[in-house]
Design a protein around this motif. Structure first.
Motif, PDB file in Angstrom:
ATOM      1  N   MET B   1       0.852  -1.207   0.000  1.00 13.41           N
ATOM      2  CA  MET B   1       0.000   0.000   0.000  1.00 13.41           C
ATOM      3  C   MET B   1       0.882   1.249   0.000  1.00 13.41           C
ATOM      4  SD  MET B   1      -3.159   0.807  -0.032  1.00 13.41           S
ATOM      5  CE  MET B   1      -4.020   2.345   0.043  1.00 13.41           C
ATOM      6  N   LEU B   2       0.494   2.182  -0.797  1.00 18.29           N
ATOM      7  CA  LEU B   2       1.273   3.422  -0.919  1.00 18.29           C
ATOM      8  C   LEU B   2       1.096   4.277   0.331  1.00 18.29           C
ATOM      9  CD1 LEU B   2       2.964   5.048  -2.985  1.00 18.29           C
ATOM     10  CD2 LEU B   2       0.851   6.148  -3.671  1.00 18.29           C
ATOM     11  N   GLN B   3       2.215   4.710   0.885  1.00 17.55           N
ATOM     12  CA  GLN B   3       2.154   5.561   2.072  1.00 17.55           C
ATOM     13  C   GLN B   3       1.840   6.992   1.655  1.00 17.55           C
ATOM     14  OE1 GLN B   3       2.658   4.494   5.358  1.00 17.55           O
ATOM     15  NE2 GLN B   3       2.494   2.488   4.384  1.00 17.55           N
ATOM     16  N   THR B   4       1.092   7.658   2.502  1.00 17.30           N
ATOM     17  CA  THR B   4       0.690   9.031   2.180  1.00 17.30           C
ATOM     18  C   THR B   4       1.900   9.951   2.069  1.00 17.30           C
ATOM     19  OG1 THR B   4      -1.280   8.592   3.474  1.00 17.30           O
ATOM     20  CG2 THR B   4      -0.894  10.856   2.844  1.00 17.30           C
ATOM     21  N   SER B   5       2.846   9.767   3.001  1.00 16.80           N
ATOM     22  CA  SER B   5       4.016  10.658   2.983  1.00 16.80           C
ATOM     23  C   SER B   5       4.857  10.426   1.725  1.00 16.80           C
ATOM     24  CB  SER B   5       4.859  10.410   4.223  1.00 16.80           C
ATOM     25  OG  SER B   5       5.167   9.045   4.318  1.00 16.80           O
ATOM     26  N   ASN B   6       5.021   9.159   1.383  1.00 18.72           N
ATOM     27  CA  ASN B   6       5.790   8.850   0.176  1.00 18.72           C
ATOM     28  C   ASN B   6       5.121   9.437  -1.057  1.00 18.72           C
ATOM     29  OD1 ASN B   6       7.342   7.391   1.847  1.00 18.72           O
ATOM     30  ND2 ASN B   6       6.752   5.386   1.078  1.00 18.72           N
ATOM     31  N   TYR B   7       3.829   9.258  -1.099  1.00 21.67           N
ATOM     32  CA  TYR B   7       3.090   9.761  -2.255  1.00 21.67           C
ATOM     33  C   TYR B   7       3.178  11.281  -2.336  1.00 21.67           C
ATOM     34  CZ  TYR B   7      -0.756  10.889  -5.356  1.00 21.67           C
ATOM     35  OH  TYR B   7      -1.499  11.407  -6.376  1.00 21.67           O
ATOM     36  N   SER B   8       3.068  11.937  -1.194  1.00 21.61           N
ATOM     37  CA  SER B   8       3.158  13.403  -1.184  1.00 21.61           C
ATOM     38  C   SER B   8       4.520  13.855  -1.700  1.00 21.61           C
ATOM     39  CB  SER B   8       2.965  13.941   0.227  1.00 21.61           C
ATOM     40  OG  SER B   8       1.806  13.416   0.788  1.00 21.61           O
ATOM     41  N   LEU B   9       5.552  13.132  -1.253  1.00 17.67           N
ATOM     42  CA  LEU B   9       6.904  13.484  -1.677  1.00 17.67           C
ATOM     43  C   LEU B   9       7.065  13.317  -3.188  1.00 17.67           C
ATOM     44  CD1 LEU B   9       9.570  14.232  -0.130  1.00 17.67           C
ATOM     45  CD2 LEU B   9      10.229  11.867  -0.512  1.00 17.67           C
ATOM     46  N   VAL B  10       6.601  12.189  -3.678  1.00 17.74           N
ATOM     47  CA  VAL B  10       6.741  11.919  -5.114  1.00 17.74           C
ATOM     48  C   VAL B  10       5.931  12.941  -5.920  1.00 17.74           C
ATOM     49  CG1 VAL B  10       6.203  10.238  -6.908  1.00 17.74           C
ATOM     50  CG2 VAL B  10       7.230   9.480  -4.805  1.00 17.74           C
ATOM     51  N   LEU B  11       4.740  13.229  -5.418  1.00 14.26           N
ATOM     52  CA  LEU B  11       3.881  14.180  -6.125  1.00 14.26           C
ATOM     53  C   LEU B  11       4.515  15.576  -6.151  1.00 14.26           C
ATOM     54  CD1 LEU B  11       1.087  13.766  -7.421  1.00 14.26           C
ATOM     55  CD2 LEU B  11       0.086  14.843  -5.432  1.00 14.26           C
ATOM     56  N   SER B  12       5.125  15.953  -5.043  1.00 14.59           N
ATOM     57  CA  SER B  12       5.796  17.267  -5.006  1.00 14.59           C
ATOM     58  C   SER B  12       6.933  17.311  -6.022  1.00 14.59           C
ATOM     59  CB  SER B  12       6.366  17.556  -3.626  1.00 14.59           C
ATOM     60  OG  SER B  12       5.590  17.006  -2.638  1.00 14.59           O
ATOM     61  N   LEU B  13       7.688  16.208  -6.067  1.00 17.52           N
ATOM     62  CA  LEU B  13       8.801  16.160  -7.019  1.00 17.52           C
ATOM     63  C   LEU B  13       8.288  16.265  -8.452  1.00 17.52           C
ATOM     64  CD1 LEU B  13      11.849  15.717  -7.347  1.00 17.52           C
ATOM     65  CD2 LEU B  13      11.405  13.277  -7.496  1.00 17.52           C
TER      66      LEU B  13
END
Lengths: 406, 162
Positions: B1-13
């Protein structure tokens, strides 16, 4: 009870060097460990730690005991386990903290031989910590239980002693302590009770919030943030385009009689404005596409054919973008305008033929952008992307994708 | 499952790279005092597009749909993004090569040709479409449905096996 406990003490004093019968090693190991200090502080007349085991026993047992080993004594007096059982049911008065929720009293530890041994204070302390941590995420009502309950506070020493049967350490008068010992980085640190309650409540709130903040919410918030940026760029772009065309018309004079003046005045502005126009048009186009969910071509075309204002607006933006980009070369030419070196780039006869299409295109762009802004403001809340991407049925979407593929 | 923090980081990048792309597309023509400045901007822009492609593919690989073996389904859903991003990368590289080739000796002179203008228009239009599709895909991949087993996925799997 206190009166009753007198004679055995005297008895012990009378014959101190009594050789105790062999006791099972487990009992010998366990019992003195559990309450040596308390014994000394409470009953100062205790002669030797070895005999402390029998001190808490009821008088009747002691008198009948004689010199028999304790194992035999246990067999002879089956009422002792009954007492223990009764004691188990009672809420333990020894706990200073209010964590006495569990029906099977946690304060009584059973040693290897099945005897109830009251744990020392050091053993009791981790309990509230563990419980507090466990209960925090799920049940906020436990936060209030960090407080002190009246029934947990022992005020009467006599009543305490009554509760005690053999093998239990006598406890003194207790009072509520303002501190709670919380384990932090493998050390117990005193924390203020009231502060802990506050922080516990705060943690509860954040823990309740956390599970609801999923990747989907992040995506949705980003999408909405971009929609807000788009909304700003729509208006800003319309204003800029209108301002641009007004400036051009004013500088060119009536019937474009003063084209040279326009070129001279507008020269430093041409390329920066072209760049800004591209930026705003790109943002607005993406935002408008988002609103009609352009990626789903069927939906987008249906909306466009139905003359949906948002679909029309996105079409207008895309047209304006194409028209604006087509004038990049002319804008660069205006930017590099130099009247003194008139030879190569801007011959006098070329000025008007080159400039007229550029002005017309700018006018059309301003009209398109303004119209698109009006169309969008007709239904500002429309956002098909959000509906289809985030709130559509799970089953519906992929099937459609597969059907469209052959 | 995708972690929210990881996803936020990737999305910001991803959004950072998209913003850079938009910035260079908008203002690279203004920043041509020296040809080297444009060259550096263009190289970083192309690398940014490449990075975005890599990131989006890594995100695909991370989905449950992909791990279940339904690559085809994933491709169907995001083929617009994949194709458009590739086309945009090709258009960008060719435009950058052309522009640099034309302007290397004299960056501030007027060097436009009809071919260059046409390529310029197509590259900039593709940039807008790329921005839209890429943003949409990045946001869509935050949907938890892509990261867990579900009824429709099983149905798709059965269809693929048949």
């Amino acid at each position: 009870m206190r009166d009753d406990s007198g004679p055995p003490l005297e008895e012990d004093k009378a014959r101190p060097p009594r050789a105790l019968p062999p006791v099972p090693s487990a009992i010998q190991d366990e019992i003195p460990l559990s309450h040596p200090k308390k014994k000394k502080s409470r009953t100062k007349s205790t002669p030797a730690p070895a005999s402390s085991e029998g001190l808490a026993e009821p008088v009747v047992n002691r008198r009948a005991e004689g010199s028999e080993p304790p194992a035999a004594e246990l067999k002879e007096y089956p009422e002792a386990p009954v007492q223990r059982k009764q004691k188990k049911i009672r809420p333990p008065p020894e706990l200073e903290t209010s964590f006495t929720e569990k029906p099977s009293s946690p304060s009584l530890l059973r040693n290897e031989n099945g005897m109830d041994v009251e744990p020392r204070e050091e053993v009791v302390i981790p309990k509230p910590r563990r419980k507090a941590k466990k209960m925090q995420p799920a049940e906020p009502q436990y936060a209030s239980e960090l407080g002190v309950e009246d029934e947990d506070v022992i005020t009467d020493e006599q009543s305490t002693l009554e509760h005690h049967s053999r093998f239990t350490a006598p406890t003194g008068v207790s009072q509520p302590v303002g501190k709670i010992f919380v384990e932090k980085s493998r050390r117990f640190q005193a924390a203020d009770r009231s502060e802990l309650i506050k922080t516990t409540e705060n943690v509860d709130v954040s823990m309740d919030m956390k599970p609801s903040w999923t990747t989907r919410d992040v995506a949705l918030s980003v999408h909405r943030a971009f929609r807000m940026i788009g909304l700003f760029s729509h208006g800003f772009l319309a204003g800029c385009a209108v301002w641009n065309i007004v400036v051009i018309c004013v500088l060119a004079g009536d019937q474009f009689s003063n084209v040279s003046n326009l070129l001279q005045q507008y020269k430093p502005l041409a390329y920066p404005f072209q760049s800004l126009l591209y930026l705003l048009l790109a943002l607005s186009t993406v935002s408008a596409f988002d609103r009609i969910d352009f990626a789903k071509t069927s939906v987008a075309i249906r909306n466009f054919l139905a003359l949906e204002p948002t679909a029309l607006a996105s079409f207008l933006y895309f047209t304006a973008l194409t028209l604006s980009l087509s004038q990049q070369m002319t804008s660069d030419r205006i930017y590099l305008y130099e009247p003194s070196v008139n030879g190569s780039l801007w011959p006098a006869e070329v000025e008007e033929p080159v400039l007229m299409p550029w002005v017309i295109v700018n006018l059309v762009v301003a009209l398109l952008v303004g119209l698109a802004w009006l169309f969008l403001s007709y239904r500002p809340g429309m956002d098909l992307s959000e509906e289809l991407m985030f709130f559509s049925d799970v089953d519906e979407y992929p099937e459609r994708g597969v059907k469209a593929s052959p | 499952m995708l972690q929210t923090s990881n996803y936020s980081l990737v999305l910001s990048l991803q959004f950072l790279l998209l913003c850079y792309d938009l910035f260079v597309n908008s203002f690279s023509e203004l920043l041509r005092m020296a040809p080297v400045i444009q060259l550096v901007l263009f190289i970083i822009q192309d690398i940014a597009i490449l990075f975005n492609i890599i990131i989006i593919f890594l995100m695909f690989f991370n989905t449950f749909v992909f791990q279940a073996g339904l690559v085809n389904l994933l491709f169907h859903k995001f083929k617009g993004t994949i194709i458009l991003t590739s086309v945009y990368l090709a258009l960008s590289i060719s435009l950058h090569v052309w522009v640099m080739n034309v302007r290397w000796k004299d960056s501030s002179s007027f060097r436009w040709t009809n071919g260059l203008q046409t390529l310029f228009v197509f590259q900039r239009l593709a940039a807008v479409l790329y921005c839209y599709f890429y943003k949409r895909t990045a946001v869509r991949l935050g949907d938890p449905r892509f990261y867990q087993d579900s009824l429709w996925l099983r149905k798709e799997f059965m269809q693929v096996r048949r």
